[in-house]
Write a protein that holds these residues in place. Structure first.
Motif, mmCIF file in Angstrom:
data_model
loop_
_atom_site.group_PDB
_atom_site.id
_atom_site.type_symbol
_atom_site.label_atom_id
_atom_site.label_comp_id
_atom_site.label_asym_id
_atom_site.label_seq_id
_atom_site.Cartn_x
_atom_site.Cartn_y
_atom_site.Cartn_z
ATOM 1 N N PRO A 14 0.844 -1.194 0.000
ATOM 2 C CA PRO A 14 0.000 0.000 0.000
ATOM 3 C C PRO A 14 0.882 1.248 0.000
ATOM 4 N N HIS A 15 0.707 2.117 -0.964
ATOM 5 C CA HIS A 15 1.601 3.262 -1.066
ATOM 6 C C HIS A 15 0.942 4.544 -0.593
ATOM 7 N N ASN A 16 -0.310 4.469 -0.132
ATOM 8 C CA ASN A 16 -0.962 5.609 0.501
ATOM 9 C C ASN A 16 -1.814 5.069 1.646
ATOM 10 N N PRO A 17 -1.162 4.645 2.733
ATOM 11 C CA PRO A 17 -1.902 3.979 3.824
ATOM 12 C C PRO A 17 -2.990 4.856 4.414
ATOM 13 N N LEU A 18 -2.790 6.184 4.461
ATOM 14 C CA LEU A 18 -3.802 7.056 5.038
ATOM 15 C C LEU A 18 -5.086 7.000 4.211
ATOM 16 N N ASP A 20 -5.921 4.674 2.109
ATOM 17 C CA ASP A 20 -6.440 3.307 2.165
ATOM 18 C C ASP A 20 -7.303 3.085 3.407
ATOM 19 N N SER A 21 -7.023 3.848 4.469
ATOM 20 C CA SER A 21 -7.759 3.636 5.712
ATOM 21 C C SER A 21 -9.041 4.442 5.770
ATOM 22 N N PHE A 22 -9.062 5.691 5.288
ATOM 23 C CA PHE A 22 -10.275 6.496 5.470
ATOM 24 C C PHE A 22 -11.205 6.501 4.261
ATOM 25 N N VAL A 23 -10.704 6.217 3.061
ATOM 26 C CA VAL A 23 -11.564 6.238 1.882
ATOM 27 C C VAL A 23 -12.693 5.203 1.986
ATOM 28 N N PRO A 24 -12.440 3.958 2.401
ATOM 29 C CA PRO A 24 -13.560 3.009 2.523
ATOM 30 C C PRO A 24 -14.655 3.486 3.472
ATOM 31 N N HIS A 25 -14.280 4.208 4.524
ATOM 32 C CA HIS A 25 -15.287 4.745 5.443
ATOM 33 C C HIS A 25 -16.177 5.752 4.708
ATOM 34 N N LEU A 26 -15.573 6.647 3.934
ATOM 35 C CA LEU A 26 -16.359 7.645 3.204
ATOM 36 C C LEU A 26 -17.235 6.995 2.140
ATOM 37 N N ALA A 27 -16.766 5.898 1.564
ATOM 38 C CA ALA A 27 -17.532 5.232 0.510
ATOM 39 C C ALA A 27 -18.861 4.686 1.020
ATOM 40 N N GLN A 28 -18.978 4.478 2.322
ATOM 41 C CA GLN A 28 -20.252 4.012 2.873
ATOM 42 C C GLN A 28 -21.375 5.024 2.637
ATOM 43 N N ARG A 81 -23.888 1.038 -11.786
ATOM 44 C CA ARG A 81 -23.768 0.344 -13.067
ATOM 45 C C ARG A 81 -22.735 0.963 -13.991
ATOM 46 N N ALA A 82 -22.217 2.148 -13.669
ATOM 47 C CA ALA A 82 -21.183 2.790 -14.481
ATOM 48 C C ALA A 82 -20.377 3.708 -13.576
ATOM 49 N N CYS A 83 -19.067 3.752 -13.792
ATOM 50 C CA CYS A 83 -18.166 4.432 -12.864
ATOM 51 C C CYS A 83 -17.222 5.350 -13.640
ATOM 52 N N LEU A 84 -17.241 6.649 -13.332
ATOM 53 C CA LEU A 84 -16.370 7.622 -13.985
ATOM 54 C C LEU A 84 -15.491 8.271 -12.921
ATOM 55 N N LEU A 85 -14.182 8.093 -13.049
ATOM 56 C CA LEU A 85 -13.231 8.566 -12.042
ATOM 57 C C LEU A 85 -12.263 9.551 -12.683
ATOM 58 N N GLU A 86 -12.074 10.706 -12.040
ATOM 59 C CA GLU A 86 -11.253 11.769 -12.610
ATOM 60 C C GLU A 86 -10.053 12.066 -11.715
ATOM 61 N N ASP A 87 -8.855 11.870 -12.271
ATOM 62 C CA ASP A 87 -7.611 12.328 -11.657
ATOM 63 C C ASP A 87 -7.513 11.917 -10.196
ATOM 64 N N ALA A 88 -7.606 10.622 -9.935
ATOM 65 C CA ALA A 88 -7.724 10.152 -8.563
ATOM 66 C C ALA A 88 -6.844 8.945 -8.303
ATOM 67 N N TYR A 89 -6.127 8.985 -7.185
ATOM 68 C CA TYR A 89 -5.470 7.789 -6.669
ATOM 69 C C TYR A 89 -6.528 6.757 -6.304
ATOM 70 N N LEU A 90 -6.317 5.510 -6.692
ATOM 71 C CA LEU A 90 -7.240 4.434 -6.334
ATOM 72 C C LEU A 90 -6.589 3.554 -5.277
ATOM 73 N N THR A 91 -7.360 3.184 -4.283
ATOM 74 C CA THR A 91 -6.808 2.486 -3.133
ATOM 75 C C THR A 91 -6.277 1.106 -3.515
ATOM 76 N N THR A 92 -5.457 0.580 -2.651
ATOM 77 C CA THR A 92 -4.887 -0.746 -2.868
ATOM 78 C C THR A 92 -5.982 -1.791 -3.032
ATOM 79 N N GLU A 93 -7.044 -1.671 -2.248
ATOM 80 C CA GLU A 93 -8.161 -2.611 -2.344
ATOM 81 C C GLU A 93 -8.757 -2.607 -3.748
ATOM 82 N N VAL A 94 -8.955 -1.426 -4.315
ATOM 83 C CA VAL A 94 -9.556 -1.317 -5.644
ATOM 84 C C VAL A 94 -8.617 -1.864 -6.709
#
Length: 222
Positions: A14-18, A20-28, A81-94
């Motif tokens: 994991p190259h951005n542990p911070l 990786d830890s808080f993004v899943p919480h926000l995704a809820q 059903r469709a995902c558009l991501l702009e200029d974003a680091y994606l977590t290790t999980e993803v």
């Protein structure tokens, strides 16, 4: 599009542990909103939206932190059903699990990120690497339709409405492409993406290079 070197999702730590830890919480929050929309669609207390929401055709888009969160939400939420991501680091999980929905990535090349750093700060080499390598890694492993839209000369903040608040903002943080051109490009490709994958409409813009947008480098997966 330019490929960043050497990201192996099977062996990279994991190259951005911070994040990786808080993004899943926000995704809820995304699942919470979908749950509430389903409730309203079943029985709107105001009687306005009952049975009127088409929740079988829901998409997500997000930029920067919104893209970080959006990637995780798309991984965990099959109702998207469709995902558009702009200029974003994606977590290790993803990166490790991959996405299965039709997905569009909108970003720029590393040299444009370095130019933005020279003009307004930010975008260390580590930031550039983690953003481009994770987006590309997810795109390269999509099992179905995907689009990697690279726009040289586009700065990060120009993907938002902030530069339109004042000409001074544009002078300070604007890129060589220009904010109005950036918005024109993003709007065109976003609408084409959701038209095709949520509304079932033709979207020839996604089939190859466009004379209308010669700046854009499009890599498409079928």
């Amino acid at each position: 599009p330019h490929r960043q070197p050497g990201y192996d999702p099977q062996t990279a730590p994991p190259h951005n542990p911070l994040a990786d830890s808080f993004v899943p919480h926000l995704a809820q929050d995304v699942s919470f909103v979908l749950d509430r929309l389903a409730d309203v669609n079943r029985s709107d207390p105001q009687g306005l939206l009952t049975g009127r929401l088409d929740l079988a055709r829901v998409g997500l888009f997000g930029q920067s932190l919104g893209g970080n969160v959006g990637g995780t939400a798309c991984l965990r939420e099959p109702r998207l059903r469709a995902c558009l991501l702009e200029d974003a680091y994606l977590t290790t999980e993803v990166v490790e699990a991959g996405l299965t929905q039709p997905t569009m990535m909108i970003t720029r090349d590393a040299d444009t990120m370095r130019l933005e750093r020279q003009r307004s700060g930010g975008w260390s080499e580590a930031n550039i690497e983690e953003t481009l390598s994770t987006m590309r890694a997810v795109f390269d492993r999509l099992p179905g339709p995907g689009y990697y839209v690279e726009v040289p000369g586009m700065f990060h903040i120009e993907m938002t409405d902030a530069p339109l608040f004042s000409p001074l903002v544009q002078l300070r943080v604007g890129g060589p492409l220009g904010v109005r051109r950036v918005h024109e490009i993003i709007n065109a490709y976003s609408v084409a993406f959701f038209d095709r994958h949520l509304r079932g409409r033709p979207a020839p813009l996604l089939d190859g290079p466009s004379p209308q947008y010669p700046e854009v480098r499009l890599d498409a997966r079928r």
